[in-house]
Each structure stands twice: as structure tokens, then as C-alpha cells.
Scaffold this active site. Structure first.
Site, PDB file in Angstrom:
ATOM      1  N   ARG A 125      -9.230   0.503   3.717  1.00  0.00           N
ATOM      2  CA  ARG A 125      -8.288   1.468   3.119  1.00  0.00           C
ATOM      3  C   ARG A 125      -6.923   0.830   2.858  1.00  0.00           C
ATOM      4  O   ARG A 125      -6.169   1.318   2.016  1.00  0.00           O
ATOM      5  CB  ARG A 125      -8.100   2.665   4.068  1.00  0.00           C
ATOM      6  CG  ARG A 125      -9.250   3.667   4.051  1.00  0.00           C
ATOM      7  CD  ARG A 125      -8.875   4.927   4.819  1.00  0.00           C
ATOM      8  NE  ARG A 125      -7.443   5.153   4.690  1.00  0.00           N
ATOM      9  CZ  ARG A 125      -6.614   5.351   5.718  1.00  0.00           C
ATOM     10  NH1 ARG A 125      -7.055   5.379   6.945  1.00  0.00           N
ATOM     11  NH2 ARG A 125      -5.328   5.529   5.507  1.00  0.00           N
TER      12      ARG A 125
ATOM     13  N   CYS B 299      -5.054   8.520   8.982  1.00  0.00           N
ATOM     14  CA  CYS B 299      -5.415   7.922  10.272  1.00  0.00           C
ATOM     15  C   CYS B 299      -5.166   8.884  11.434  1.00  0.00           C
ATOM     16  O   CYS B 299      -4.135   9.574  11.461  1.00  0.00           O
ATOM     17  CB  CYS B 299      -4.591   6.656  10.508  1.00  0.00           C
ATOM     18  SG  CYS B 299      -5.131   5.278   9.524  1.00  0.00           S
TER      19      CYS B 299
ATOM     20  N   ARG C 210       0.221  15.200  12.567  1.00  0.00           N
ATOM     21  CA  ARG C 210       0.948  14.743  11.367  1.00  0.00           C
ATOM     22  C   ARG C 210       1.393  15.959  10.541  1.00  0.00           C
ATOM     23  O   ARG C 210       0.814  16.269   9.503  1.00  0.00           O
ATOM     24  CB  ARG C 210       0.072  13.774  10.568  1.00  0.00           C
ATOM     25  CG  ARG C 210      -0.318  12.561  11.414  1.00  0.00           C
ATOM     26  CD  ARG C 210      -1.026  11.488  10.653  1.00  0.00           C
ATOM     27  NE  ARG C 210      -0.152  10.741   9.777  1.00  0.00           N
ATOM     28  CZ  ARG C 210      -0.539   9.707   9.052  1.00  0.00           C
ATOM     29  NH1 ARG C 210      -1.793   9.297   9.099  1.00  0.00           N
ATOM     30  NH2 ARG C 210       0.306   9.072   8.268  1.00  0.00           N
TER      31      ARG C 210
ATOM     32  N   LYS D 118       0.830  -1.216   0.000  1.00  0.00           N
ATOM     33  CA  LYS D 118       0.000   0.000   0.000  1.00  0.00           C
ATOM     34  C   LYS D 118       0.864   1.265   0.000  1.00  0.00           C
ATOM     35  O   LYS D 118       0.664   2.158  -0.823  1.00  0.00           O
ATOM     36  CB  LYS D 118      -0.893   0.004   1.246  1.00  0.00           C
ATOM     37  CG  LYS D 118      -1.453   1.361   1.614  1.00  0.00           C
ATOM     38  CD  LYS D 118      -2.184   1.305   2.950  1.00  0.00           C
ATOM     39  CE  LYS D 118      -2.545   2.659   3.493  1.00  0.00           C
ATOM     40  NZ  LYS D 118      -1.482   3.342   4.238  1.00  0.00           N
ATOM     41  N   ASN D 119       1.821   1.335   0.929  1.00  0.00           N
ATOM     42  CA  ASN D 119       2.530   2.611   1.079  1.00  0.00           C
ATOM     43  C   ASN D 119       3.538   2.877  -0.038  1.00  0.00           C
ATOM     44  O   ASN D 119       4.018   3.999  -0.176  1.00  0.00           O
ATOM     45  CB  ASN D 119       3.164   2.706   2.470  1.00  0.00           C
ATOM     46  CG  ASN D 119       2.086   2.936   3.533  1.00  0.00           C
ATOM     47  OD1 ASN D 119       0.959   3.330   3.211  1.00  0.00           O
ATOM     48  ND2 ASN D 119       2.411   2.672   4.786  1.00  0.00           N
TER      49      ASN D 119
ATOM     50  N   ASP E 267       3.648   0.596  11.980  1.00  0.00           N
ATOM     51  CA  ASP E 267       2.385   0.115  11.393  1.00  0.00           C
ATOM     52  C   ASP E 267       2.059  -1.323  11.800  1.00  0.00           C
ATOM     53  O   ASP E 267       0.956  -1.809  11.534  1.00  0.00           O
ATOM     54  CB  ASP E 267       2.433   0.226   9.854  1.00  0.00           C
ATOM     55  CG  ASP E 267       2.529   1.672   9.399  1.00  0.00           C
ATOM     56  OD1 ASP E 267       2.270   2.570  10.218  1.00  0.00           O
ATOM     57  OD2 ASP E 267       2.874   1.905   8.222  1.00  0.00           O
TER      58      ASP E 267
HETATM   59  C1  EPZ Z   1       4.011   7.011   6.460  1.00  0.00           C
HETATM   60  O1  EPZ Z   1       3.350   8.127   7.007  1.00  0.00           O
HETATM   61  C2  EPZ Z   1       2.979   5.919   6.327  1.00  0.00           C
HETATM   62  N1  EPZ Z   1       1.907   6.404   5.474  1.00  0.00           N
HETATM   63  C3  EPZ Z   1       2.430   5.560   7.707  1.00  0.00           C
HETATM   64  O2  EPZ Z   1       1.590   4.434   7.560  1.00  0.00           O
HETATM   65  C4  EPZ Z   1       3.595   5.171   8.632  1.00  0.00           C
HETATM   66  O3  EPZ Z   1       3.089   4.986   9.948  1.00  0.00           O
HETATM   67  C5  EPZ Z   1       4.669   6.242   8.644  1.00  0.00           C
HETATM   68  O4  EPZ Z   1       5.077   6.566   7.295  1.00  0.00           O
HETATM   69  C6  EPZ Z   1       5.909   5.830   9.413  1.00  0.00           C
HETATM   70  O5  EPZ Z   1       6.447   4.655   8.862  1.00  0.00           O
HETATM   71  C7  EPZ Z   1       2.073   6.371   4.159  1.00  0.00           C
HETATM   72  O6  EPZ Z   1       3.093   5.949   3.623  1.00  0.00           O
HETATM   73  C8  EPZ Z   1       0.934   6.853   3.333  1.00  0.00           C
HETATM   74  P1  EPZ Z   1       6.380  10.081   8.492  1.00  0.00           P
HETATM   75  P2  EPZ Z   1       4.039   9.550   6.980  1.00  0.00           P
HETATM   76  O7  EPZ Z   1       6.449  11.346   7.716  1.00  0.00           O
HETATM   77  O8  EPZ Z   1       4.889   9.649   5.781  1.00  0.00           O
HETATM   78  C9  EPZ Z   1       7.087  13.348  11.950  1.00  0.00           C
HETATM   79  C10 EPZ Z   1      -0.333   3.166   7.710  1.00  0.00           C
HETATM   80  O9  EPZ Z   1      -0.878   2.638   8.694  1.00  0.00           O
HETATM   81  N2  EPZ Z   1       7.055  14.326  10.848  1.00  0.00           N
HETATM   82  O10 EPZ Z   1       7.411   9.048   8.288  1.00  0.00           O
HETATM   83  O11 EPZ Z   1       2.978  10.565   7.168  1.00  0.00           O
HETATM   84  C11 EPZ Z   1       5.726  12.708  12.190  1.00  0.00           C
HETATM   85  O12 EPZ Z   1       4.932  13.513  13.047  1.00  0.00           O
HETATM   86  C12 EPZ Z   1       0.189   4.576   7.792  1.00  0.00           C
HETATM   87  O13 EPZ Z   1      -0.192   2.595   6.609  1.00  0.00           O
HETATM   88  C13 EPZ Z   1       7.346  15.650  11.118  1.00  0.00           C
HETATM   89  O14 EPZ Z   1       7.611  16.039  12.262  1.00  0.00           O
HETATM   90  O15 EPZ Z   1       4.938   9.449   8.278  1.00  0.00           O
HETATM   91  C14 EPZ Z   1       6.102  11.368  12.780  1.00  0.00           C
HETATM   92  O16 EPZ Z   1       6.334  11.513  14.143  1.00  0.00           O
HETATM   93  C15 EPZ Z   1      -0.194   5.258   9.068  1.00  0.00           C
HETATM   94  N3  EPZ Z   1       7.325  16.536  10.072  1.00  0.00           N
HETATM   95  C16 EPZ Z   1       7.423  11.029  12.093  1.00  0.00           C
HETATM   96  O17 EPZ Z   1       7.908  12.268  11.564  1.00  0.00           O
HETATM   97  C17 EPZ Z   1       7.056  16.168   8.796  1.00  0.00           C
HETATM   98  O18 EPZ Z   1       7.052  17.021   7.909  1.00  0.00           O
HETATM   99  C18 EPZ Z   1       7.318  10.026  10.951  1.00  0.00           C
HETATM  100  O19 EPZ Z   1       6.310  10.441  10.030  1.00  0.00           O
HETATM  101  C19 EPZ Z   1       6.760  14.816   8.541  1.00  0.00           C
HETATM  102  C20 EPZ Z   1       6.769  13.913   9.584  1.00  0.00           C
END
Ligand code: EPZ
Length: 418
Positions: free
Chosen positions: A397, A117, A122, A22-23, A305
């Protein structure tokens, strides 16, 4: 309202094919619109609601989208619309990849802020920092991200946090910037590597994906290609944990065992037998497990995840398990649902303490988010009696036909729509 009804207590036996990730798919589909020549044919696409949503968004932008069984053909040659402000864009997380893709090809975009989610704050500050470093002006107005650049110029960008989304988004924008972009402190998840491989197949010049530093040498344009999405690490992890929790013997096919090492290691520690093949993995379990401690970290660590599905299993593992969630601050909402089934769980900040109980008992529960939904399915499969899970749109989803897959393994699970 649709719900899943599970009569728990059956061991799981048999083979199950894991779908495309998915991701990875939800980043590759937006990236297809960067091709100004030729068509993209993407295979191993999972049949999930987030993909359906992106198909609608991309076709509303002006691409020709043909959907086959696990395959999507996208022709973006005549796409000129750079505004994506619809309910579909607002309801999913991965729509933010349109920012990087449109900015790369058209040097402008207006895309509504994403949803996704409810697992914590986020922010997208790292995406914005990257776009700005490449020379884009970024404004947020009326709930939309507005991006504009005269030119995009390669830059050195050090991310403050390791972010999957920011790494992929800025990498996409950099593919068509002038000169070289160096991205440091990047995410190394298998789906980051898959998106880089896809972009390279389209003609990009990206090196280092899967390490801490990615170098992107900008190219003038990208063209369509054929590509097959990698297997889903998280779907595989979920089925591994379900088999471990229920007991039995399950072989997952179409997996990359290397991507599953952190999950395999914890299952082995809990008392499960894990046999790796070239592109398969077999789980053998008596269902009698020991508690283990988990700390979620970016890849190659234990994936956030998979934390929720794993916690469902640990509810019935003997002794105490401590789970530390270091990525998302509110990813424990499912524990309140598990408590309705008899789980013993206490949350203190980013840590959950589970005391193993002898059994869970069926109850009426809800999926509070996607992976929470998978956790409730696993809980239902191991519980005594009947479990009804509501709000299963979250599960749809990200998990293709989850009930059919578990039925194939011998579970008593049905989707009911009344
Ligand atoms: C991706 O989300 C995945 N979603 C998430 O999967 C997954 O939990 C996550 O990566 C971590 O592996 C998709 O790929 C669509 P991040 P993403 O940016 O990209 C902080 C699922 O269940 N952060 O890696 O949104 C953030 O708050 C979903 O399939 C900032 O501070 O996650 C978090 O603490 C849920 N500033 C950490 O980084 C930013 O600009 C990691 O978030 C971006 C992120």
C-alpha cells in the site's frame, strides 16, 4: 498467499532513488477533481496500491484517468457524480480527501467513511468541525459522510489537535469558499505544503502552508495543471534506517534532506554517519549502534510513520531505547512480531522500552500494518537466517517494489507467491 522471504545479514551498498511521497500523492489525486477546466498531469507518482485504489475511485466518479509510468493524467471536466461509496473508499484512509474536494467544487458529497491502518482510534471530528465552520451541513448516515452547503463562506478555524488530514481536507474545501479562511494550529508536514503548492498551481490562493497558520482566499474555480509530487520523507527514512541497521554505505537520491533532519539527528546519535547533499543523503554505518530515545511528534519532530522501522533497528542497538508514541495509541503491534525474532521489548501505554540484544534470528512473522511491515523487512535484513513476512499487502500500500529496491542494494530478499 504472497510473502517476502529474506536471508538476513548482508550489508547494504549502492544508490537508491526515492519515490514520490505517498501521503502527498494520496491527497493530490483527490484534489485533481476540483479542476473544472483543463487536465491535471501529476508526475513522480509512486507505484503503490493506495494510488491504484484512488485511480479506480476517481475514474468511477466520472473523471478520465490515464496512467503512465509514475505519471497520471486526470481530466475531471465532465465529472458530475458526488457519491463515492465503494469497497475501495472504505478500505483506505486518504479517501476522506474526497470530502473536501467534492464539497469545494460541488458544495455536496456523499463519501463512505475511510479505513486505513489499525494503529489507533482515527476520528474525523476536526475535519467535520472545519467543514461546518465553512457553512456545510454534515451528517453521518449508513457509514457515509454526507456534506451539503448552499454556500461555503470563509471562517476562522482553530483545530483542537494538529491533524494532517483535517488541515489538508479543510484547506481544500476553503479554496472555493467565499472570502478568507484562517486555519490555526495546523499540521506543517512536507506533504501539507506540497498539497498547498499543488492547489496554488491549480489557481488557489493559499499562504502560510508549513507554518502554524494557513490563510486561504477563496477563488471561484480551479483549473488543471502539471505538477510533480515531492520525494517521500517516510520511504527515505525507512531506507536510511535499513542502511544504518545493516551496515554499509547507501546513497538515497531524489530526497529533500531538510525533511529528514529529525531522522538524521537520531541516526547520528546512534553512531551513524549521515552526509547531506543537495538532493541526496548518504548513510555510512558499521551496523554497531547505540540505543537512543525517540518521541514521535508532528513535523518537524520525529515522524510517527518512521517509529516502527526505527524500533526494528533499535532492537539490536546496545543498551536501552525508550520510544514514546504520542500520535497513535496502538502503534506497537509490530513489537510482538519482533519478539518472535528475539527482540526484548516491553510496552507500557504509549511507551515502549527496548533492551538491545546481540542479534535477531529469522522467523515467520506478519506485517500488522504498513509501517509495521517495513519494520519487519528491516528486522529480516539484520536477522541471522531466514525470515518470512506474511500480510505484505500492507507493505504494498505504501512502498513501491520494496524487494527490488533492497535487492539492488545487495539484500537477499524475494517475493514468493504460492
Ligand atoms: C496522516 O494520517 C497519515 N496518513 C498517517 O500516515 C500519519 O501517521 C499521520 O498523518 C500523522 O502524521 C495519510 O496522510 C493518508 P492525523 P491522518 O489526522 O491524517 C487525531 C502512514 O503510515 N485526530 O494527523 O489520519 C488522531 O487521532 C499513515 O502512511 C483527531 O483527534 O492523521 C491522531 O492522534 C498511517 N481528530 C492525531 O490527531 C481528527 O479529526 C493525528 O492524526 C483527526 C485526527
Amino acid at each position: 498467499m504472497e510473502r517476502l522471504v529474506i536471508n538476513g545479514g548482508q550489508p547494504l551498498y549502492g544508490d537508491i532513488d526515492i519515490n514520490g511521497a505517498k501521503n502527498a500523492a494520496v491527497a493530490i489525486l483527490p484534489a485533481t477533481i476540483m479542476a473544472s477546466e483543463g487536465k491535471c498531469v501529476i508526475e513522480n507518482i509512486p507505484d503503490i496500491e493506495d494510488v491504484n485504489c484512488l485511480e479506480r475511485i476517481i475514474s468511477e466518479l466520472g473523471a478520465e484517468v490515464k496512467v503512465g509510468k509514475n505519471t497520471i493524467e486526470i481530466d475531471s471536466r465532465n465529472l458530475t457524480n458526488t457519491t463515492a461509496c465503494t469497497e475501495d473508499v472504505r478500505k483506505m484512509r486518504a479517501s476522506y480527501y474526497l470530502d473536501g474536494a467534492l464539497l469545494a467544487r460541488f458544495k455536496q458529497a456523499k463519501v463512505d467513511l475511510p479505513g486505513g491502518c489499525p494503529i489507533g482510534v482515527r476520528p474525523i471530528d476536526q475535519h467535520i468541525k472545519g467543514f461546518e465552520a465553512l457553512g456545510a451541513k454534515v451528517n453521518i448516515e449508513h457509514g457515509a459522510v454526507i456534506l451539503k452547503a448552499e454556500r461555503l463562506i470563509g471562517a476562522n478555524i482553530f483545530f483542537d489537535v494538529v491533524s494532517v488530514g483535517a488541515t489538508i481536507n479543510v484547506m481544500m474545501a476553503a479554496t472555493m469558499a467565499e472570502g478568507v479562511t484562517t486555519l490555526e494550529n495546523v499540521a506543517k508536514e512536507p506533504h501539507v505544503v506540497d498539497v498547498a503548492n499543488f492547489l496554488n498551481t491549480m489557481g488557489a490562493d493559499i499562504k502560510g502552508a508549513g507554518t502554524d497558520v494557513i490563510k486561504v482566499r477563496g477563488v471561484k474555480s480551479l483549473k488543471g495543471c502539471n505538477y510533480s509530487v515531492i520525494p517521500d520523507q517516510i520511504e527515505a527514512g525507512t531506507f536510511m534506517i535499513a542502511a544504518a541497521a545493516c551496515g554499509g554505505e547507501v546513497t538515497l537520491t531524489n530526497v529533500i534532506p531538510k525533511h529528514l533532519e529529525s531522522i538524521s539527528a537520531k541516526l547520528i546519535e546512534a553512531g551513524v554517519t549521515v552526509d547531506e547533499g543537495d538532493d541526496s543523503i548518504t548513510i555510512k554505518s558499521t551496523g554497531k549502534l547505540k540505543g537512543v530515545n525517540i518521541k514521535t511528534t508532528p513535523y518537524p519532530g520525529f515522524p510517527t510513520d518512521v517509529q516502527q522501522p526505527m524500533s526494528a533497528m533499535l532492537c539490536v542497538a546496545s543498551g536501552r531505547s525508550i520510544i514514546t508514541e504520542s500520535i497513535w495509541e496502538s502503534r506497537f503491534k509490530h513489537l510482538d512480531e519482533l519478539k518472535k525474532m528475539g527482540a526484548s521489548a516491553k510496552v507500557e501505554g504509549r511507551t515502549a522500552i527496548l533492551e538491545g540484544v546481540d542479534k535477531l534470528t529469522g522467523a515467520v512473522v506478519k506485517a500488522t500494518d504498513l509501517r509495521a511491515g517495513a519494520a519487519m523487512v528491516i528486522a529480516g535484513l539484520i536477522a541471522e537466517g531466514e525470515t518470512e513476512i506474511y500480510n505484505i499487502e500492507h507493505i504494498d500500500r505504501g512502498y513501491p517494489h520494496i524487494e527490488d529496491k533492497f535487492k539492488k542494494l545487495g539484500a537477499d530478499i524475494h517475493r514468493i507467491d504460492d
